[in-house]
Design a protein around this motif. Structure first.
Motif, PDB file in Angstrom:
ATOM      1  N   GLY A   6       0.363  -1.405   6.585  1.00  0.00           N
ATOM      2  CA  GLY A   6       1.686  -1.323   7.194  1.00  0.00           C
ATOM      3  C   GLY A   6       1.931  -0.122   8.082  1.00  0.00           C
ATOM      4  N   PHE A   7       0.905   0.669   8.361  1.00  0.00           N
ATOM      5  CA  PHE A   7       1.116   1.801   9.271  1.00  0.00           C
ATOM      6  C   PHE A   7       1.282   1.301  10.698  1.00  0.00           C
ATOM      7  CE2 PHE A   7      -1.100   3.953   5.780  1.00  0.00           C
ATOM      8  CZ  PHE A   7      -0.255   5.033   5.594  1.00  0.00           C
ATOM      9  N   HIS A   8       2.080   2.011  11.461  1.00  0.00           N
ATOM     10  CA  HIS A   8       2.223   1.696  12.873  1.00  0.00           C
ATOM     11  C   HIS A   8       1.115   2.453  13.603  1.00  0.00           C
ATOM     12  CE1 HIS A   8       6.570   0.143  12.826  1.00  0.00           C
ATOM     13  NE2 HIS A   8       6.138   0.206  11.577  1.00  0.00           N
ATOM     14  N   ALA A   9       0.023   1.773  13.816  1.00  0.00           N
ATOM     15  CA  ALA A   9      -1.156   2.432  14.388  1.00  0.00           C
ATOM     16  C   ALA A   9      -1.655   1.687  15.622  1.00  0.00           C
ATOM     17  CB  ALA A   9      -2.268   2.497  13.340  1.00  0.00           C
ATOM     18  N   LEU A  10      -2.208   2.438  16.554  1.00  0.00           N
ATOM     19  CA  LEU A  10      -2.812   1.865  17.756  1.00  0.00           C
ATOM     20  C   LEU A  10      -4.160   2.543  17.958  1.00  0.00           C
ATOM     21  CD1 LEU A  10       0.257   1.903  20.191  1.00  0.00           C
ATOM     22  CD2 LEU A  10      -0.820  -0.149  19.227  1.00  0.00           C
TER      23      LEU A  10
ATOM     24  N   LEU B  79      -3.810  14.440  -3.381  1.00  0.00           N
ATOM     25  CA  LEU B  79      -2.974  13.762  -2.400  1.00  0.00           C
ATOM     26  C   LEU B  79      -2.055  12.760  -3.085  1.00  0.00           C
ATOM     27  CD1 LEU B  79      -5.584  13.125   0.450  1.00  0.00           C
ATOM     28  CD2 LEU B  79      -3.871  14.952   0.299  1.00  0.00           C
ATOM     29  N   GLN B  80      -0.773  13.033  -2.982  1.00  0.00           N
ATOM     30  CA  GLN B  80       0.251  12.184  -3.600  1.00  0.00           C
ATOM     31  C   GLN B  80       1.155  11.653  -2.500  1.00  0.00           C
ATOM     32  OE1 GLN B  80       0.842  11.749  -6.934  1.00  0.00           O
ATOM     33  NE2 GLN B  80      -0.873  13.037  -7.602  1.00  0.00           N
ATOM     34  N   ALA B  81       1.514  10.400  -2.567  1.00  0.00           N
ATOM     35  CA  ALA B  81       2.460   9.883  -1.580  1.00  0.00           C
ATOM     36  C   ALA B  81       3.769  10.656  -1.738  1.00  0.00           C
ATOM     37  CB  ALA B  81       2.686   8.400  -1.786  1.00  0.00           C
ATOM     38  N   ALA B  82       4.248  11.242  -0.650  1.00  0.00           N
ATOM     39  CA  ALA B  82       5.446  12.075  -0.722  1.00  0.00           C
ATOM     40  C   ALA B  82       6.710  11.240  -0.832  1.00  0.00           C
ATOM     41  CB  ALA B  82       5.522  12.989   0.501  1.00  0.00           C
ATOM     42  N   SER B  83       6.579   9.944  -0.632  1.00  0.00           N
ATOM     43  CA  SER B  83       7.746   9.068  -0.686  1.00  0.00           C
ATOM     44  C   SER B  83       7.266   7.639  -0.953  1.00  0.00           C
ATOM     45  CB  SER B  83       8.495   9.137   0.646  1.00  0.00           C
ATOM     46  OG  SER B  83       9.265   7.984   0.836  1.00  0.00           O
ATOM     47  N   ASP B  84       8.151   6.809  -1.519  1.00  0.00           N
ATOM     48  CA  ASP B  84       7.793   5.410  -1.730  1.00  0.00           C
ATOM     49  C   ASP B  84       7.971   4.601  -0.454  1.00  0.00           C
ATOM     50  OD1 ASP B  84       7.214   5.945  -4.319  1.00  0.00           O
ATOM     51  OD2 ASP B  84       9.202   5.374  -5.075  1.00  0.00           O
ATOM     52  N   GLU B  85       8.770   5.183   0.458  1.00  0.00           N
ATOM     53  CA  GLU B  85       9.025   4.491   1.722  1.00  0.00           C
ATOM     54  C   GLU B  85       7.756   4.496   2.570  1.00  0.00           C
ATOM     55  OE1 GLU B  85      12.203   3.286   2.823  1.00  0.00           O
ATOM     56  OE2 GLU B  85      12.480   3.472   0.645  1.00  0.00           O
ATOM     57  N   PRO B  86       7.511   3.422   3.305  1.00  0.00           N
ATOM     58  CA  PRO B  86       6.365   3.463   4.220  1.00  0.00           C
ATOM     59  C   PRO B  86       6.620   4.459   5.352  1.00  0.00           C
ATOM     60  CG  PRO B  86       7.628   1.438   4.522  1.00  0.00           C
ATOM     61  CD  PRO B  86       8.232   2.152   3.343  1.00  0.00           C
ATOM     62  N   LEU B  87       5.553   4.987   5.905  1.00  0.00           N
ATOM     63  CA  LEU B  87       5.688   5.919   7.027  1.00  0.00           C
ATOM     64  C   LEU B  87       6.032   5.110   8.285  1.00  0.00           C
ATOM     65  CD1 LEU B  87       5.246   8.916   7.946  1.00  0.00           C
ATOM     66  CD2 LEU B  87       2.910   8.248   8.530  1.00  0.00           C
ATOM     67  N   VAL B  88       7.227   5.351   8.811  1.00  0.00           N
ATOM     68  CA  VAL B  88       7.682   4.595   9.979  1.00  0.00           C
ATOM     69  C   VAL B  88       7.979   5.568  11.108  1.00  0.00           C
ATOM     70  CG1 VAL B  88       9.529   3.097  10.851  1.00  0.00           C
ATOM     71  CG2 VAL B  88       8.653   2.780   8.534  1.00  0.00           C
TER      72      VAL B  88
ATOM     73  N   MET C  35       8.072  -3.675  21.719  1.00  0.00           N
ATOM     74  CA  MET C  35       6.617  -3.620  21.576  1.00  0.00           C
ATOM     75  C   MET C  35       6.285  -3.395  20.112  1.00  0.00           C
ATOM     76  SD  MET C  35       5.559  -1.516  24.949  1.00  0.00           S
ATOM     77  CE  MET C  35       3.894  -2.171  25.052  1.00  0.00           C
ATOM     78  N   ASP C  36       5.312  -4.137  19.643  1.00  0.00           N
ATOM     79  CA  ASP C  36       5.010  -4.106  18.222  1.00  0.00           C
ATOM     80  C   ASP C  36       3.783  -3.250  17.940  1.00  0.00           C
ATOM     81  OD1 ASP C  36       5.599  -5.235  15.585  1.00  0.00           O
ATOM     82  OD2 ASP C  36       3.530  -5.900  15.781  1.00  0.00           O
ATOM     83  N   VAL C  37       3.917  -2.326  17.003  1.00  0.00           N
ATOM     84  CA  VAL C  37       2.744  -1.528  16.642  1.00  0.00           C
ATOM     85  C   VAL C  37       2.461  -1.603  15.150  1.00  0.00           C
ATOM     86  CG1 VAL C  37       2.595   0.175  18.487  1.00  0.00           C
ATOM     87  CG2 VAL C  37       4.227   0.503  16.677  1.00  0.00           C
ATOM     88  N   SER C  38       3.079  -2.538  14.462  1.00  0.00           N
ATOM     89  CA  SER C  38       2.875  -2.603  13.016  1.00  0.00           C
ATOM     90  C   SER C  38       1.706  -3.505  12.652  1.00  0.00           C
ATOM     91  CB  SER C  38       4.138  -3.139  12.340  1.00  0.00           C
ATOM     92  OG  SER C  38       4.391  -4.443  12.816  1.00  0.00           O
ATOM     93  N   GLY C  39       1.199  -4.247  13.648  1.00  0.00           N
ATOM     94  CA  GLY C  39       0.055  -5.090  13.356  1.00  0.00           C
ATOM     95  C   GLY C  39       0.436  -6.465  12.866  1.00  0.00           C
TER      96      GLY C  39
END
Ligand code: ADP
Ligand code: MG
Length: 496
Positions: free
Chosen positions: A283-287, A390-399, A476-480
Motif C-alpha cells: 500500500g505504499f505510494h511508490a514510483l 524497527l517498530q511501525a510508528a503508527s497503525d496508519e499507512p504512510l500516505v 494520478m494514481d501512485v498507490s499501485g
C-alpha cells in the motif's frame, strides 16, 4: 564543511586545485583586479574557481552551487570582461526570479564594476512603473538586471533592444522555473542574438534546466559543487540484513521513520522492479525511475515525487542522475554500492538546507568489505542498528501529503500556473495553502493538492472552465491499485 568539486559524468570541468586560488591568475583587467583587492576578495570561492576559467574563455556554462557561494561574481566578472563601455547599448542581461534578488545582484555588480568608468547598470523589475524605466533605457544602459515578466514587457513594447547583447545570465534558474517563468525566459532568449554567451546558475538541477540548456545554450560546460555533508545533518544508520529480508526491510524502515519523501537506491533495474512490487503490495505510494521510461513518463514520475504526492521513489544511480529534489527526508541504500563516492553522492541528496535527513543502508554479511571502504572514505564509524528495533510508528499507512491532478492541456493551450491557481482558489473556493506545486508542460499541467481535497478539486476543475474552456482532469494514481502506465497524449516537448 568543505566543498567538493566533482565533475559531472558527461562534461569536462575545471581544476579542483584552483579553489581558493587568488583572482590574479585569471585573465582580468588590472583595474578589475585592483578593485577586487579593495573589496577584500583575495581568493576565489570554490564555485568561482571552478567556473571563471570556463566562462572567461567564452564558453556557455551551467553552474550549480548553494546559496552564498559567490555565484554573482562568477557571472559578474565574466559579463564585465565581455563589456565595451564605449558602446551605449545593452550588452548583458541578467534574469533573476524576484525583485529583491535582482536588486541584490545589481548592487553586487555595481561593486564589482566600480573600476569601470561611466558604466550604467539598470534594474527592470515589476512593482515600479514602466515610464521611468523606459526613460532610463532611452539614456542607454550597459547591463540590465531584472525579472523575466518585466523584461518581457519592455521587449514587447520595444523599449528594450537586445541586438547588442553578448552575455545572457539566468540566475537562480531553478527558482525561476518553480515560479512558472519558463515561457518568459524562452521568449526573452529568442530575442537575444544567437552569437552570445549564456551562463546559467542554479542551486539545484531540476529537469527543466536540461530543457532550457538544450534549447538556449551551446555546448554548455557544467560545474557543480557537491557539498561534503555536515555529518550532524545527515544521520547515517546501517542495518545488517539477510538476502531474504532486504526488500521487506525497506518497508520496515519506511514505517518506522515515516519520511514524507524517500529516495530508495537499488544497484540493478531488476531490484527496482522487485522493490516497487513489494512496496505497492503493502500500500505504499511508490514510483520507480528506470532507464526504460520515455521522457514523458519520467517527467510525470519526477513531478509527482517533487510535489510530494509520492512517498517513495525507487531508482538506480543512472536513472537518478541530475535529479534534484529540494525536500528529501530520507535516502535508503537498498544495497551497498561498491563505490564510496557513489554512496556519498547518494546520501548528499538528503539533509539539504535547514533540514535533517536520514541515510539508511541495508548491508548483508558479504557486503562488509564495501561498508568498510565507505567508512574509510567518510572517516567516521558506522552506526549499526538491529532490524528488530524497527517498530511501525503508527497503525496508519504512510500516505503522502499531496495528490497530483493532471490537466490535459499545457503550454500549447497557453495555460499558466496562475490560471490553475485562480480556478482552484477564487473559482472553486480552495485556499492557496491547500494547493502545492503547479507544473506546466507542453501538453499537460500537473497540480499538487492536499490529499484530502483531491477528489473535490478534480470534480470542480472538471465541471468548471480554464481559459474559457472545459478541461479533462484526472487524479494520478501512485498507490499501485491501477496500472502505473499513463494514458495522456504523447508529449512533443522536444520538437521545437
Ligand atoms: P550566491 O549568489 O552564490 O548566493 P553571492 O554572489 O550573493 O552568493 O555572494 C555571497 C557573499 O559572498 C556576498 O556578500 C559577496 O560579496 C561575497 N563574496 C563573493 N565572492 C567572494 C570572494 N571571492 N571573497 C570574499 N567574499 C566574496
Ligand atoms: Mg545569487
Amino acid at each position: 564543511m568543505t566543498d567538493q568539486h566533482i565533475p559531472t559524468p558527461d562534461s569536462p570541468c575545471a581544476d579542483t586545485a584552483s579553489a581558493g586560488a587568488p583572482f590574479d591568475q585569471l585573465p582580468l583587467a588590472p583595474a578589475v583586479l585592483a578593485n577586487l583587492r579593495q573589496l577584500g576578495y583575495l581568493n576565489m570561492t570554490p564555485i568561482q574557481a571552478a567556473s571563471l576559467p570556463i566562462a572567461l574563455a567564452g564558453h556557455d556554462l551551467i553552474a550549480q552551487a548553494k546559496t552564498g557561494s559567490g555565484k554573482t561574481a562568477a557571472f559578474g566578472l565574466t559579463l564585465l570582461t565581455n563589456l565595451n563601455v564605449r558602446f551605449f547599448g545593452v550588452q548583458a542581461l541578467v534574469m533573476c526570479p524576484t525583485r529583491e534578488l535582482a536588486d541584490q545582484v545589481a548592487q553586487e555588480l555595481r561593486r564589482l564594476a566600480r573600476s569601470v568608468e561611466n558604466i550604467k547598470i539598470l534594474t527592470l523589475v515589476g512593482g515600479s512603473t514602466m515610464r521611468p524605466q523606459m526613460a532610463s533605457l532611452e539614456h542607454g544602459a550597459h547591463i540590465v538586471v531584472g525579472t523575466p515578466g518585466r523584461i518581457m514587457d519592455h521587449l514587447q513594447r520595444g523599449s528594450l533592444n537586445l541586438d547588442g547583447l553578448n552575455t545572457l545570465v539566468l540566475d537562480e534558474a531553478d527558482r525561476m522555473l518553480d515560479m512558472g517563468f519558463y515561457d518568459d525566459i524562452a521568449f526573452i532568449a529568442r530575442q537575444c542574438p544567437a552569437q552570445r554567451q549564456t551562463l546559467l546558475f542554479s542551486a539545484t538541477y531540476p529537469e527543466g534546466i536540461g530543457e532550457l540548456s538544450r534549447r538556449f545554450m551551446r555546448q554548455p560546460q557544467e560545474v557543480k559543487l557537491l557539498e561534503r555533508h555536515e555529518n550532524d545533518k545527515i544521520r547515517q544508520r546501517f542495518y545488517e540484513v539477510s538476502k531474504e529480508e532486504r526488500l521487506q526491510a525497506v518497508a520496515l524502515l519506511l514505517n518506522h521513520y515515516r519520511p514524507v519523501s524517500t529516495l530508495a537506491f537499488c544497484n540493478t533495474r531488476q531490484q527496482c522492479r522487485d522493490l516497487l512490487q513489494v512496496l505497492r503490495d503493502q500500500g505504499f505510494h511508490a514510483l520507480a525511475l528506470h532507464g526504460e521510461l520515455e521522457q514523458r513518463e519520467r517527467d510525470q514520475v519526477l513531478v509527482q515525487f517533487a510535489n510530494r504526492s509520492c512517498s517513495v521513489l525507487v531508482a538506480t544511480d543512472v536513472a537518478a542522475r541530475g535529479l534534484d529534489i529540494a525536500q528529501l527526508e530520507a535516502v535508503i541504500n537498498v544495497d551497498v554500492t561498491p563505490d564510496p563516492e557513489v554512496y556519498i553522492h547518494r546520501i548528499g541528496r538528503t539533509g539539504r538546507a535547514d533540514q535533517d535527513g536520514w541515510a539508511l543502508s541495508l548491508a548483508s554479511a558479504n557486503q562488509m568489505r564495501r561498508v568498510a571502504n565507505i567508512v574509510q572514505e567518510l572517516g567516521s564509524e558506522p552506526e549499526w542498528h538491529p532490524l528488530s528495533e524497527l517498530q511501525a510508528a503508527s497503525d496508519e499507512p504512510l500516505v503522502p501529503p499531496m495528490a497530483t491532478l493532471q490537466i490535459l492541456g499545457g503550454r500549447k493551450e497557453k495555460i499558466r500556473p496562475g490560471d490553475v491557481l485562480g480556478a482552484l482558489t477564487s473559482g472553486a473556493g480552495f485556499t492557496s495553502a491547500q494547493i502545492g506545486k503547479i507544473t506546466v508542460t507542453d501538453m499537460s499541467t500537473y497540480v499538487a493538492v492536499e490529499q484530502g481535497i483531491a477528489h473535490e478539486a478534480q470534480r470542480r476543475l472538471a465541471t468548471g472552465k480554464l481559459k474559457g474552456k472545459t478541461i479533462k482532469v484526472r487524479i494520478m494514481d501512485v498507490s499501485g491499485d491501477s496500472p502505473p502506465r499513463e494514458t495522456a497524449p504523447a508529449s512533443s516537448r522536444r520538437k521545437h
